[in-house]
Motif scaffolding. Structure first.
Motif, mmCIF file in Angstrom:
data_model
loop_
_atom_site.group_PDB
_atom_site.id
_atom_site.type_symbol
_atom_site.label_atom_id
_atom_site.label_comp_id
_atom_site.label_asym_id
_atom_site.label_seq_id
_atom_site.Cartn_x
_atom_site.Cartn_y
_atom_site.Cartn_z
ATOM 1 N N GLY A 1 52.888 46.736 43.732
ATOM 2 C CA GLY A 1 53.794 45.754 44.298
ATOM 3 C C GLY A 1 55.126 45.669 43.579
ATOM 4 N N PRO A 2 55.336 44.603 42.815
ATOM 5 C CA PRO A 2 56.680 44.332 42.269
ATOM 6 C C PRO A 2 57.177 45.284 41.188
ATOM 7 C CG PRO A 2 55.096 42.696 41.485
ATOM 8 C CD PRO A 2 54.398 43.500 42.535
ATOM 9 N N MET A 3 56.325 46.108 40.608
ATOM 10 C CA MET A 3 56.790 46.975 39.525
ATOM 11 C C MET A 3 57.789 48.022 39.991
ATOM 12 S SD MET A 3 54.696 49.332 36.775
ATOM 13 C CE MET A 3 54.686 50.796 37.816
ATOM 14 N N GLY A 4 57.696 48.449 41.234
ATOM 15 C CA GLY A 4 58.571 49.514 41.713
ATOM 16 C C GLY A 4 58.081 50.867 41.223
ATOM 17 N N GLN A 5 59.001 51.801 41.072
ATOM 18 C CA GLN A 5 58.618 53.156 40.689
ATOM 19 C C GLN A 5 58.053 53.201 39.264
ATOM 20 O OE1 GLN A 5 61.270 56.534 42.244
ATOM 21 N NE2 GLN A 5 62.725 54.850 41.995
ATOM 22 N N MET A 6 56.971 53.951 39.108
ATOM 23 C CA MET A 6 56.429 54.183 37.778
ATOM 24 C C MET A 6 57.199 55.321 37.112
ATOM 25 S SD MET A 6 52.514 55.085 36.549
ATOM 26 C CE MET A 6 51.834 53.642 37.384
ATOM 27 N N VAL A 7 57.496 55.148 35.841
ATOM 28 C CA VAL A 7 58.220 56.160 35.083
ATOM 29 C C VAL A 7 57.278 56.933 34.162
ATOM 30 C CG1 VAL A 7 60.051 56.544 33.380
ATOM 31 C CG2 VAL A 7 60.342 54.817 35.175
ATOM 32 N N ASP B 1 49.343 66.302 27.873
ATOM 33 C CA ASP B 1 50.521 65.940 28.642
ATOM 34 C C ASP B 1 50.199 66.145 30.120
ATOM 35 O OD1 ASP B 1 52.132 65.262 26.470
ATOM 36 O OD2 ASP B 1 52.737 67.338 26.162
ATOM 37 N N VAL B 2 50.540 65.146 30.924
ATOM 38 C CA VAL B 2 50.143 65.134 32.329
ATOM 39 C C VAL B 2 51.370 65.049 33.228
ATOM 40 C CG1 VAL B 2 48.815 63.910 34.097
ATOM 41 C CG2 VAL B 2 47.973 63.985 31.738
ATOM 42 N N GLU B 3 51.377 65.885 34.269
ATOM 43 C CA GLU B 3 52.374 65.778 35.324
ATOM 44 C C GLU B 3 51.683 65.220 36.561
ATOM 45 O OE1 GLU B 3 55.221 68.599 38.174
ATOM 46 O OE2 GLU B 3 54.163 69.477 36.447
ATOM 47 N N PHE B 4 52.098 64.030 36.973
ATOM 48 C CA PHE B 4 51.535 63.422 38.169
ATOM 49 C C PHE B 4 52.311 63.883 39.400
ATOM 50 C CE2 PHE B 4 50.173 60.555 34.801
ATOM 51 C CZ PHE B 4 48.851 60.323 35.137
ATOM 52 N N ALA B 5 51.645 63.872 40.540
ATOM 53 C CA ALA B 5 52.266 64.354 41.772
ATOM 54 C C ALA B 5 53.485 63.525 42.173
ATOM 55 C CB ALA B 5 51.237 64.350 42.899
ATOM 56 N N ASN B 6 53.512 62.248 41.769
ATOM 57 C CA ASN B 6 54.640 61.387 42.129
ATOM 58 C C ASN B 6 55.795 61.483 41.143
ATOM 59 O OD1 ASN B 6 53.741 59.963 39.900
ATOM 60 N ND2 ASN B 6 53.031 58.181 41.049
ATOM 61 N N GLY B 7 55.698 62.397 40.182
ATOM 62 C CA GLY B 7 56.764 62.600 39.213
ATOM 63 C C GLY B 7 56.628 61.815 37.931
ATOM 64 N N THR B 8 55.663 60.916 37.846
ATOM 65 C CA THR B 8 55.435 60.143 36.623
ATOM 66 C C THR B 8 55.051 61.066 35.473
ATOM 67 O OG1 THR B 8 54.721 58.181 37.854
ATOM 68 C CG2 THR B 8 53.973 58.358 35.579
ATOM 69 N N LEU B 9 55.584 60.782 34.287
ATOM 70 C CA LEU B 9 55.174 61.497 33.081
ATOM 71 C C LEU B 9 53.971 60.795 32.469
ATOM 72 C CD1 LEU B 9 58.583 62.238 31.290
ATOM 73 C CD2 LEU B 9 57.217 63.772 32.729
ATOM 74 N N GLY B 10 53.024 61.583 31.955
ATOM 75 C CA GLY B 10 51.832 60.987 31.382
ATOM 76 C C GLY B 10 51.406 61.640 30.095
ATOM 77 N N HIS B 11 50.703 60.867 29.261
ATOM 78 C CA HIS B 11 50.102 61.396 28.033
ATOM 79 C C HIS B 11 48.750 60.736 27.838
ATOM 80 C CE1 HIS B 11 49.818 63.144 24.021
ATOM 81 N NE2 HIS B 11 49.348 61.976 23.627
ATOM 82 N N LEU B 12 47.706 61.552 27.670
ATOM 83 C CA LEU B 12 46.347 61.065 27.466
ATOM 84 C C LEU B 12 45.858 61.457 26.084
ATOM 85 C CD1 LEU B 12 44.730 62.063 30.908
ATOM 86 C CD2 LEU B 12 46.016 59.988 30.318
ATOM 87 N N ASP B 13 45.152 60.544 25.437
ATOM 88 C CA ASP B 13 44.579 60.756 24.103
ATOM 89 C C ASP B 13 43.091 60.456 24.193
ATOM 90 O OD1 ASP B 13 43.584 60.473 21.510
ATOM 91 O OD2 ASP B 13 44.982 58.878 20.934
ATOM 92 N N LEU B 14 42.266 61.505 24.042
ATOM 93 C CA LEU B 14 40.813 61.348 23.959
ATOM 94 C C LEU B 14 40.394 61.775 22.563
ATOM 95 C CD1 LEU B 14 37.983 60.876 25.231
ATOM 96 C CD2 LEU B 14 38.014 63.279 25.920
ATOM 97 N N THR B 15 39.905 60.843 21.753
ATOM 98 C CA THR B 15 39.518 61.147 20.386
ATOM 99 C C THR B 15 38.132 60.585 20.110
ATOM 100 O OG1 THR B 15 41.834 61.057 19.679
ATOM 101 C CG2 THR B 15 40.165 60.979 17.955
ATOM 102 N N VAL B 16 37.253 61.433 19.576
ATOM 103 C CA VAL B 16 35.878 61.045 19.262
ATOM 104 C C VAL B 16 35.515 61.643 17.909
ATOM 105 C CG1 VAL B 16 33.497 61.058 20.067
ATOM 106 C CG2 VAL B 16 35.355 61.169 21.748
ATOM 107 N N ALA B 17 35.286 60.871 16.866
ATOM 108 C CA ALA B 17 35.310 59.415 16.859
ATOM 109 C C ALA B 17 36.308 58.957 15.809
ATOM 110 C CB ALA B 17 33.931 58.870 16.537
ATOM 111 N N VAL B 18 37.110 57.944 16.159
ATOM 112 C CA VAL B 18 38.121 57.460 15.232
ATOM 113 C C VAL B 18 37.487 56.622 14.130
ATOM 114 C CG1 VAL B 18 40.036 57.527 16.865
ATOM 115 C CG2 VAL B 18 38.581 55.487 16.757
ATOM 116 N N ARG B 19 38.140 56.647 12.966
ATOM 117 C CA ARG B 19 37.670 55.855 11.823
ATOM 118 C C ARG B 19 38.382 54.514 11.861
ATOM 119 N NH1 ARG B 19 35.093 60.538 12.608
ATOM 120 N NH2 ARG B 19 34.265 61.469 10.691
ATOM 121 N N MET B 20 38.015 53.710 12.839
ATOM 122 C CA MET B 20 38.609 52.394 13.059
ATOM 123 C C MET B 20 37.781 51.714 14.141
ATOM 124 S SD MET B 20 42.005 53.632 15.215
ATOM 125 C CE MET B 20 42.491 51.997 15.756
#
Length: 358
Positions: free
Chosen positions: A146-152, A234-253
């Motif tokens: 809705g109100p957010m508009g385009q995702m960057v 690093d992720v390229e979404f079809a709508n042009g949004t830039l993305g970054h995903l972090d999957l870490t197993v297992a963090v010391r925290m």
């Protein structure tokens, strides 16, 4: 819990292992529009223990016998990943609706093979990406649409931690096991890269797709150091949004899961808790229009019960599907395969080019 409605979806749970014990049995007994009609497991001792605890109407040691029960309307597939597709096909062929635990499959081809069975059956198939029923994530999705508009840009992370089991053991029921339980021919944990991606990466990928839409390409790196596996993607979404995903197993925290989203008319910061606390994510939504921040408080955090209620609403009343559908499940598997291939090759991978197992 909300009172039970007069019309309840009669659900059978296939598999009496940990995920059924921790999530699905209780979800069925608490859901306002569903009931735990049947359970099924080949391990007689385990099944009898669960039947005594959760009191289903019927108990079966043979899946085909449960599927032949004319009173049964839907099946929750709560087995090991390797059994998901075959169990789903048999249920669909028997005319039963299916809520299948994630991941839907362990290969793209296996996941896509379900299309024919779903189309021929006319039944609903939903994939158990239960985080879509986190009220905090739903509030973020409403703002995005809705109100957010385009995702960057979108950044999301899912980091299991070393103290996870000490924490979850305190809040989960005592897990009952059986030496007679059916196990896959290969140990799923023999390849931890694959196991962690399927178990944890499936959540991360689906959350990213839930917010930002289709993933077009990925560029992944994997580091295995000091007993820690870390994927940066690093992720390229079809709508042009830039993305970054972090999957870490297992963090010391502490358990570390959440997301940041930057948009045209606002931004979102979310902190997600270990799911077994049944606590909705803390999500702060900043509205550029008035300079205010909003957060959902006191939200219902039983994601598994809310997931089943949404599934039952679709089956019983024809409501739009609010959870992950077949195509979402296939896309999640495809994204995980692409991440694994990119990490091995150290090259970007376009999702339309990938095939095969994880």
């Amino acid at each position: 819990m909300p009172p039970k409605e007069s019309r309840l979806l009669r659900v059978g749970v296939l598999g009496c292992g940990p995920i059924a014990q921790a999530a699905h049995f209780e979800a069925c007994t608490k859901a306002r529009n569903a009931e735990l009609y049947a359970i099924c497991d080949v391990a007689d001792d385990l099944r009898d223990r669960m039947a005594a605890t959760h009191a289903p109407t019927c108990s079966y040691n043979d899946y085909d016998k449960m599927l032949a029960d004319p009173q049964l309307e839907a099946v929750i597939i709560a087995t090991s990943d390797a059994f998901h597709v075959a169990a789903a096909v048999r249920a669909l062929q028997a005319g039963k609706h299916v809520l299948c635990e994630k991941p839907l499959a362990t290969s793209i081809e296996e996941a896509e093979s379900l299309r024919a069975a779903v189309n021929a059956s006319g039944c609903t198939l939903q994939v158990g990406h239960m985080k879509r029923y986190d009220a905090g994530l739903q509030a973020a999705k409403t703002f995005i649409d809705g109100p957010m508009g385009q995702m960057v840009a979108l950044k999301a992370w899912y980091c299991d931690n070393t103290h996870r089991y000490a924490m979850t053991d305190a809040v989960q029921p005592l897990m009952v096991t059986s030496k007679h339980a059916r196990k896959p021919s290969e140990n799923p944990k023999a390849d931890l890269d694959r196991y962690y991606m399927l178990a944890h990466g499936s959540h991360l990928v689906d959350t990213a797709r839930y917010f930002a839409g289709e993933i077009k390409a990925v560029d992944a790196r994997l580091l295995n150091r000091a007993g820690i596996r870390c994927w940066f993607v690093d992720v390229e979404f079809a709508n042009g949004t830039l993305g970054h995903l972090d999957l870490t197993v297992a963090v010391r925290m502490d358990w570390h899961e959440g997301f940041q989203i930057y948009g045209e008319q606002g931004s979102i910061i979310g902190k997600t808790y270990n799911p077994w606390y049944y606590k909705s994510s803390e999500v702060d939504i900043f509205h550029e229009s008035d300079g205010s921040t909003h957060r959902v408080l006191g939200a219902d955090g039983h994601f598994y019960r809310r997931q089943l209620e949404g599934f039952a609403e679709t089956v019983l009343n024809g409501a739009p599907q609010t959870g992950a559908d077949l195509e979402d499940g296939i896309a999640s598997v495809r994204a995980m395969v692409a991440i694994a291939q990119s990490a091995r090759s150290r090259l970007p991978v376009t999702l339309s080019d990938v095939a095969g197992p994880l």
